[in-house]
Design a protein around this motif. Sequence first.
Motif, PDB file in Angstrom:
ATOM      1  N   CYS A  28     -14.075  13.767  -8.005  1.00  0.00           N
ATOM      2  CA  CYS A  28     -15.469  13.375  -7.805  1.00  0.00           C
ATOM      3  C   CYS A  28     -16.174  13.107  -9.122  1.00  0.00           C
ATOM      4  N   SER A  29     -15.861  13.886 -10.153  1.00  0.00           N
ATOM      5  CA  SER A  29     -16.577  13.728 -11.406  1.00  0.00           C
ATOM      6  C   SER A  29     -16.297  12.386 -12.064  1.00  0.00           C
ATOM      7  N   SER A  30     -15.059  11.921 -12.030  1.00  0.00           N
ATOM      8  CA  SER A  30     -14.766  10.639 -12.664  1.00  0.00           C
ATOM      9  C   SER A  30     -15.255   9.474 -11.817  1.00  0.00           C
ATOM     10  N   GLN A  31     -15.364   9.677 -10.494  1.00  0.00           N
ATOM     11  CA  GLN A  31     -15.825   8.616  -9.617  1.00  0.00           C
ATOM     12  C   GLN A  31     -17.318   8.371  -9.768  1.00  0.00           C
ATOM     13  N   SER A  32     -18.056   9.342 -10.281  1.00  0.00           N
ATOM     14  CA  SER A  32     -19.503   9.206 -10.341  1.00  0.00           C
ATOM     15  C   SER A  32     -19.993   8.616 -11.656  1.00  0.00           C
ATOM     16  N   ALA A  33     -19.118   8.052 -12.443  1.00  0.00           N
ATOM     17  CA  ALA A  33     -19.502   7.501 -13.740  1.00  0.00           C
ATOM     18  C   ALA A  33     -20.434   6.303 -13.578  1.00  0.00           C
ATOM     19  N   ASP A  34     -21.411   6.206 -14.489  1.00  0.00           N
ATOM     20  CA  ASP A  34     -22.344   5.077 -14.502  1.00  0.00           C
ATOM     21  C   ASP A  34     -21.686   3.821 -15.059  1.00  0.00           C
ATOM     22  N   LEU A  46      -9.138 -11.307 -23.283  1.00  0.00           N
ATOM     23  CA  LEU A  46      -8.614 -11.168 -21.933  1.00  0.00           C
ATOM     24  C   LEU A  46      -8.509  -9.701 -21.546  1.00  0.00           C
ATOM     25  N   ARG A  47      -8.713  -9.441 -20.257  1.00  0.00           N
ATOM     26  CA  ARG A  47      -8.468  -8.101 -19.740  1.00  0.00           C
ATOM     27  C   ARG A  47      -6.969  -7.930 -19.579  1.00  0.00           C
ATOM     28  N   VAL A  48      -6.464  -6.764 -19.977  1.00  0.00           N
ATOM     29  CA  VAL A  48      -5.056  -6.434 -19.830  1.00  0.00           C
ATOM     30  C   VAL A  48      -4.938  -5.188 -18.954  1.00  0.00           C
ATOM     31  N   ASP A  49      -3.731  -4.883 -18.527  1.00  0.00           N
ATOM     32  CA  ASP A  49      -3.512  -3.708 -17.704  1.00  0.00           C
ATOM     33  C   ASP A  49      -3.945  -2.446 -18.444  1.00  0.00           C
ATOM     34  N   ASP A  50      -4.555  -1.503 -17.729  1.00  0.00           N
ATOM     35  CA  ASP A  50      -5.047  -0.269 -18.345  1.00  0.00           C
ATOM     36  C   ASP A  50      -3.952   0.526 -19.046  1.00  0.00           C
ATOM     37  N   THR A 102     -23.132   8.202 -17.887  1.00  0.00           N
ATOM     38  CA  THR A 102     -21.766   8.671 -18.091  1.00  0.00           C
ATOM     39  C   THR A 102     -20.776   7.506 -18.057  1.00  0.00           C
ATOM     40  N   SER A 103     -19.650   7.692 -18.704  1.00  0.00           N
ATOM     41  CA  SER A 103     -18.622   6.653 -18.765  1.00  0.00           C
ATOM     42  C   SER A 103     -17.259   7.229 -18.410  1.00  0.00           C
ATOM     43  N   ALA A 104     -16.420   6.387 -17.812  1.00  0.00           N
ATOM     44  CA  ALA A 104     -15.048   6.768 -17.491  1.00  0.00           C
ATOM     45  C   ALA A 104     -14.137   5.598 -17.824  1.00  0.00           C
ATOM     46  N   LYS A 105     -12.923   5.921 -18.239  1.00  0.00           N
ATOM     47  CA  LYS A 105     -11.940   4.887 -18.588  1.00  0.00           C
ATOM     48  C   LYS A 105     -11.047   4.605 -17.397  1.00  0.00           C
ATOM     49  N   GLY A 106     -10.854   3.321 -17.118  1.00  0.00           N
ATOM     50  CA  GLY A 106      -9.970   2.925 -16.033  1.00  0.00           C
ATOM     51  C   GLY A 106     -10.631   3.053 -14.668  1.00  0.00           C
ATOM     52  N   GLY A 107      -9.814   2.924 -13.645  1.00  0.00           N
ATOM     53  CA  GLY A 107     -10.320   3.044 -12.289  1.00  0.00           C
ATOM     54  C   GLY A 107     -10.937   1.767 -11.749  1.00  0.00           C
ATOM     55  N   ASP A 111      -7.805  -6.578  -9.537  1.00  0.00           N
ATOM     56  CA  ASP A 111      -8.303  -7.876  -9.071  1.00  0.00           C
ATOM     57  C   ASP A 111      -9.747  -8.130  -9.480  1.00  0.00           C
ATOM     58  N   GLY A 112     -10.382  -7.161 -10.138  1.00  0.00           N
ATOM     59  CA  GLY A 112     -11.758  -7.325 -10.577  1.00  0.00           C
ATOM     60  C   GLY A 112     -12.738  -7.051  -9.454  1.00  0.00           C
ATOM     61  N   GLY A 113     -14.004  -7.353  -9.709  1.00  0.00           N
ATOM     62  CA  GLY A 113     -15.045  -7.144  -8.711  1.00  0.00           C
ATOM     63  C   GLY A 113     -16.250  -6.465  -9.311  1.00  0.00           C
ATOM     64  N   THR A 114     -17.207  -6.125  -8.456  1.00  0.00           N
ATOM     65  CA  THR A 114     -18.437  -5.483  -8.901  1.00  0.00           C
ATOM     66  C   THR A 114     -18.207  -3.989  -9.078  1.00  0.00           C
ATOM     67  N   ILE A 115     -18.701  -3.456 -10.178  1.00  0.00           N
ATOM     68  CA  ILE A 115     -18.559  -2.039 -10.458  1.00  0.00           C
ATOM     69  C   ILE A 115     -19.711  -1.314  -9.782  1.00  0.00           C
ATOM     70  N   THR A 116     -19.362  -0.380  -8.886  1.00  0.00           N
ATOM     71  CA  THR A 116     -20.388   0.404  -8.208  1.00  0.00           C
ATOM     72  C   THR A 116     -20.250   1.850  -8.603  1.00  0.00           C
TER      73      THR A 116
END
Length: 128
Positions: A28-34, A46-50, A102-107, A111-116
């Motif tokens: 839950c803590s990493s999922q709640s990152a801003d 270019l974006r590359v694999d994490d 707050t920030s989190a790496k990855g996740g 395929d990209g998309g909107t970050i929520t």
Amino acid sequence: MTSPVRRMRSASVTLGVTAVVAASLTGCSSQSADNRAICVDPETQLRVDDDRCDEDDDYHGSGTPASGFYWYYLRSGGRAPAVGASYATSSGSFDSTRLSGTSAKGGVDADGGTITRGGFGGSGHVGS
């Protein structure tokens, strides 16, 4: 006189329940990152694999790094490119301390998309 019935608890059951609760709270803590970080190649933009970025691949210099793979932080509500696509250099920062929250790496979905922004009980989903 009969002796009282003694109930025994299994230590493995107690440990198993504790591990499940701890894992769910950690998730839950990493999922709640801003803000969410994607791994990028600044040289090609270019974006590359994490998997190409290590946990400590943050850039704290001025400007854009010349070469290597670095985490690039995008704000919640921003659009993440798919792996292999170019990222907008004005939509985020290589330095997470420049962004509020707050920030989190990855996740971020490959395929990209909107970050929520997720949260307790939220999905933290990143998708189209």
